[in-house]
Structure formats: C-alpha cells, structure tokens
Design a protein around this motif. Structure first.
Motif, PDB file in Angstrom:
ATOM      1  N   SER A   4       0.817  -1.240   0.066  1.00  0.00           N
ATOM      2  CA  SER A   4       0.017   0.036   0.096  1.00  0.00           C
ATOM      3  C   SER A   4       0.902   1.348   0.015  1.00  0.00           C
ATOM      4  O   SER A   4       0.428   2.387   0.067  1.00  0.00           O
ATOM      5  N   SER A   5       2.162   1.315   0.079  1.00  0.00           N
ATOM      6  CA  SER A   5       3.077   2.092   0.285  1.00  0.00           C
ATOM      7  C   SER A   5       3.836   2.342  -1.182  1.00  0.00           C
ATOM      8  O   SER A   5       3.923   1.575  -1.980  1.00  0.00           O
ATOM      9  N   GLY A   6       4.506   3.593  -1.321  1.00  0.00           N
ATOM     10  CA  GLY A   6       5.344   3.732  -2.345  1.00  0.00           C
ATOM     11  C   GLY A   6       4.689   4.343  -3.685  1.00  0.00           C
ATOM     12  O   GLY A   6       3.521   4.729  -3.477  1.00  0.00           O
ATOM     13  N   PRO A   7       5.452   4.709  -4.694  1.00  0.00           N
ATOM     14  CA  PRO A   7       4.863   5.538  -5.770  1.00  0.00           C
ATOM     15  C   PRO A   7       3.882   4.814  -6.596  1.00  0.00           C
ATOM     16  O   PRO A   7       3.211   5.714  -7.288  1.00  0.00           O
ATOM     17  N   SER A  14      -4.037   0.116 -14.285  1.00  0.00           N
ATOM     18  CA  SER A  14      -3.897  -0.380 -15.511  1.00  0.00           C
ATOM     19  C   SER A  14      -2.889   0.541 -16.374  1.00  0.00           C
ATOM     20  O   SER A  14      -2.336   0.187 -17.242  1.00  0.00           O
ATOM     21  N   ASN A  15      -2.292   1.601 -15.791  1.00  0.00           N
ATOM     22  CA  ASN A  15      -1.223   2.486 -16.370  1.00  0.00           C
ATOM     23  C   ASN A  15       0.174   1.846 -16.116  1.00  0.00           C
ATOM     24  O   ASN A  15       0.970   2.282 -15.286  1.00  0.00           O
ATOM     25  N   TYR A  16       0.490   0.546 -16.619  1.00  0.00           N
ATOM     26  CA  TYR A  16       1.480  -0.055 -16.101  1.00  0.00           C
ATOM     27  C   TYR A  16       2.696   0.622 -16.162  1.00  0.00           C
ATOM     28  O   TYR A  16       3.790   0.295 -15.489  1.00  0.00           O
ATOM     29  N   LYS A  17       3.161   1.146 -17.456  1.00  0.00           N
ATOM     30  CA  LYS A  17       4.320   1.836 -17.830  1.00  0.00           C
ATOM     31  C   LYS A  17       4.687   2.619 -16.569  1.00  0.00           C
ATOM     32  O   LYS A  17       5.880   2.736 -16.091  1.00  0.00           O
ATOM     33  N   GLU A  18       3.800   3.649 -16.467  1.00  0.00           N
ATOM     34  CA  GLU A  18       4.044   4.782 -15.273  1.00  0.00           C
ATOM     35  C   GLU A  18       4.098   3.978 -13.902  1.00  0.00           C
ATOM     36  O   GLU A  18       4.983   4.264 -13.219  1.00  0.00           O
ATOM     37  N   VAL A  19       3.311   3.135 -13.571  1.00  0.00           N
ATOM     38  CA  VAL A  19       3.457   2.336 -12.301  1.00  0.00           C
ATOM     39  C   VAL A  19       4.803   1.697 -12.040  1.00  0.00           C
ATOM     40  O   VAL A  19       5.547   2.010 -11.189  1.00  0.00           O
ATOM     41  N   TRP A  20       5.144   1.124 -13.016  1.00  0.00           N
ATOM     42  CA  TRP A  20       6.571   0.101 -12.750  1.00  0.00           C
ATOM     43  C   TRP A  20       7.641   0.906 -13.149  1.00  0.00           C
ATOM     44  O   TRP A  20       8.800   0.432 -12.727  1.00  0.00           O
ATOM     45  N   THR A  21       7.687   2.014 -13.902  1.00  0.00           N
ATOM     46  CA  THR A  21       8.816   2.906 -13.952  1.00  0.00           C
ATOM     47  C   THR A  21       9.095   3.491 -12.908  1.00  0.00           C
ATOM     48  O   THR A  21      10.282   3.633 -12.436  1.00  0.00           O
ATOM     49  N   ALA A  22       7.847   4.108 -12.075  1.00  0.00           N
ATOM     50  CA  ALA A  22       8.084   4.576 -10.671  1.00  0.00           C
ATOM     51  C   ALA A  22       8.589   3.746  -9.877  1.00  0.00           C
ATOM     52  O   ALA A  22       9.408   4.168  -8.867  1.00  0.00           O
ATOM     53  N   LEU A  23       7.899   2.512  -9.740  1.00  0.00           N
ATOM     54  CA  LEU A  23       8.601   1.447  -8.849  1.00  0.00           C
ATOM     55  C   LEU A  23      10.101   0.913  -9.039  1.00  0.00           C
ATOM     56  O   LEU A  23      10.573   0.311  -8.170  1.00  0.00           O
ATOM     57  N   SER A  24      10.560   1.291 -10.050  1.00  0.00           N
ATOM     58  CA  SER A  24      12.037   0.766 -10.344  1.00  0.00           C
ATOM     59  C   SER A  24      12.798   2.024 -10.558  1.00  0.00           C
ATOM     60  O   SER A  24      13.683   2.016 -11.299  1.00  0.00           O
ATOM     61  N   SER A  25      12.779   3.190  -9.896  1.00  0.00           N
ATOM     62  CA  SER A  25      13.538   4.365 -10.012  1.00  0.00           C
ATOM     63  C   SER A  25      14.988   4.292  -9.604  1.00  0.00           C
ATOM     64  O   SER A  25      15.789   4.996  -9.757  1.00  0.00           O
ATOM     65  N   ALA A  28      17.736  -0.457  -5.936  1.00  0.00           N
ATOM     66  CA  ALA A  28      17.096  -1.101  -4.563  1.00  0.00           C
ATOM     67  C   ALA A  28      15.613  -1.539  -4.765  1.00  0.00           C
ATOM     68  O   ALA A  28      14.949  -2.255  -4.290  1.00  0.00           O
ATOM     69  N   ALA A  29      14.886  -0.386  -5.091  1.00  0.00           N
ATOM     70  CA  ALA A  29      13.582  -0.471  -5.411  1.00  0.00           C
ATOM     71  C   ALA A  29      12.961  -1.494  -6.365  1.00  0.00           C
ATOM     72  O   ALA A  29      12.086  -2.343  -6.241  1.00  0.00           O
ATOM     73  N   ALA A  30      13.790  -1.535  -7.367  1.00  0.00           N
ATOM     74  CA  ALA A  30      13.393  -2.515  -8.545  1.00  0.00           C
ATOM     75  C   ALA A  30      13.478  -3.909  -7.973  1.00  0.00           C
ATOM     76  O   ALA A  30      12.794  -4.769  -8.252  1.00  0.00           O
ATOM     77  N   LYS A  98      16.949  -1.395 -18.393  1.00  0.00           N
ATOM     78  CA  LYS A  98      18.235  -0.844 -18.184  1.00  0.00           C
ATOM     79  C   LYS A  98      19.212  -1.667 -17.160  1.00  0.00           C
ATOM     80  O   LYS A  98      20.300  -1.994 -17.339  1.00  0.00           O
ATOM     81  N   LEU A  99      18.380  -1.919 -16.096  1.00  0.00           N
ATOM     82  CA  LEU A  99      19.194  -2.687 -15.173  1.00  0.00           C
ATOM     83  C   LEU A  99      19.545  -4.444 -15.417  1.00  0.00           C
ATOM     84  O   LEU A  99      20.578  -4.867 -15.337  1.00  0.00           O
TER      85      LEU A  99
END
Length: 240
Positions: A4-7, A14-25, A28-30, A98-99
């Motif tokens: 429930s926390s985080g970006p 359903s905006n998967y690109k924004e969600v997962w780009t934010a979650l892999s900034s 460590a987060a990725a 990239k990672l």
C-alpha cells in the motif's frame, strides 16, 4: 512488503508503464518490487528456483527462442539465457530494462524489448518457441491478463509452449494474501497490489486463446498453468 506504500499509489493500476517505471526508480526499489528483497543471494535463489521449475515441468531446448513477459531486472533470465539459443526479455519499464542489460551483459544471446504494457507488438508472429510470464499476472487487470495470453499465442510457433502463474485464490496462502489486502481502504490500495487468480481462470484464458494440452499445477501459494499451441494453428486463433 507493504504494497500500500510507495510510488504505485499515485497511478491507476492499468497504467502499467507509469506504475512500474516509478517502482524501479532505483536499483534497490527495482529488486524489492521484482523479488521482494534487495539481497542478491535471495534474488539468485529465487531465479534458480523458477528456472528449475520451468525446466522440470515444461522443458527448454538449447535451440529454443524463449521470451519472458515482464522480465524485470532479469531475475529468471540470468539463469535461463545460457540454456536456450536466444532469450528475449520484455518489460514496460525502461528502468527495469536498463538494470537487466547490466545484469545480463555476459550473455551474447539476450535481447531486451520495451513493450506498452498491453501487448507484444514488437515481436513477430510465430517467432518464439517458449513464452513464460511469472509473478506478473498478479499486477494486471483481468482483461490485460487475457491480452497477454492471446499475444503469446500469436508470437509462438506451432507446438510452442506458454507458461503463466499467479497467486492462487483457492490455496490457504493465496487466500491469506486476499484477506490481508482486503483490509486496506480503497484509497490506500497500491496500483501494483497483488490480485489473485483461481486455477479455473487461468485455464480458461489458455483454452479460449486456443492452447491445448493445458496443465495445472497448484503450489502452496502460486498456481502454475501451461499449454501448447497446436501445430496447425494460425497466428491469432486455432484453425477450425
């Protein structure tokens, strides 16, 4: 991990690109959002475990072209790339890719492809021998789950295999996930929060898309389902 926390809270699910780009900034987060841990040894153990399951239950030939939907940082690809002719990792997040590129740089047979989050359009029809998608469906809406099953069918050659898994609503561990997340207020639910599947749901997706010889293997938390594209099938749907 508190989903429930985080970006992920700032975006629609359903905006998967924004969600997962934010979650892999960050790396460590990725790592945390892909494997539940920043620990490299744990990620390696997890990747080996998934790879061994795929090898033992579905099988991968050294001449196969293999594609992963939602490859993340290459957790599984790092273990599987050496066992096939070519490994293609697809992901919505450029940060993840990239990672992954850095983690898989030792392999000359790896290709990384950024996708929209709803299809596999960069991948040609009937060009892949094995498609798999692990711990990804839990983050997708039902319609998009099925979209990927249809897309897997399209890109597979005849007699190609498709594998998918998700948290199993019908297991005690899966039900515990459901109950734990049910406690969050609607406004506090993260966009990437796990949503379970039933074995019947995943089986139905593969059947409707045209796969045959569908197998179901429930585990303690995940349910795994895989099937085969008929040799006579066309790129979009099975020939009648």
């Amino acid at each position: 991990m508190n989903e429930s926390s985080g970006p992920g809270r700032r975006h629609r699910r359903s905006n998967y690109k924004e969600v997962w780009t934010a979650l892999s900034s960050t790396e460590a987060a990725a790592k945390t959002h892909v494997g539940g841990s920043e620990d490299e040894e744990e990620l390696t153990r997890s990747g080996i475990g998934t790879t061994n399951f795929l090898l033992e239950n579905i099988g991968v030939d050294s001449g196969d072209v293999v594609l992963e939907i939602g490859c993340g940082i290459g957790r599984v690809g790092k273990q599987l790339a050496s066992r096939c002719r070519k490994w293609i990792g697809c992901d919505v997040s450029p940060n993840m890719l990239k990672l992954a590129a850095g983690r898989l740089r030792e392999f000359s047979n790896v290709e990384l492809v950024e996708i929209s989050g709803h299809d596999l359009k960069p991948i040609a029809d009937r060009s892949i021998d094995f498609v798999y998608c692990t711990v990804v469906f839990m983050h997708l809406e039902q319609w998009d789950r099925y979209n990927y099953v249809e897309e897997a069918f399209r890109v597979l050659r005849g007699d190609g295999k498709f594998y998918v898994d998700n948290a199993n609503l019908c297991s005690d561990a899966g039900w515990a996930i459901f109950e734990r997340h049910r406690l969050f207020k609607p406004t506090e639910r993260a966009a990437h929060m796990t949503e379970c599947s039933t074995p019947q749901e995943l089986h139905e997706y593969l059947k409707r898309a045209g796969f045959e010889d569908i197998q179901i293997k429930p585990g303690s938390e995940l349910v795994s389902v895989w099937g085969t594209k008929p040799v006579k099938a066309s790129g979009g749907m099975a020939d009648l």
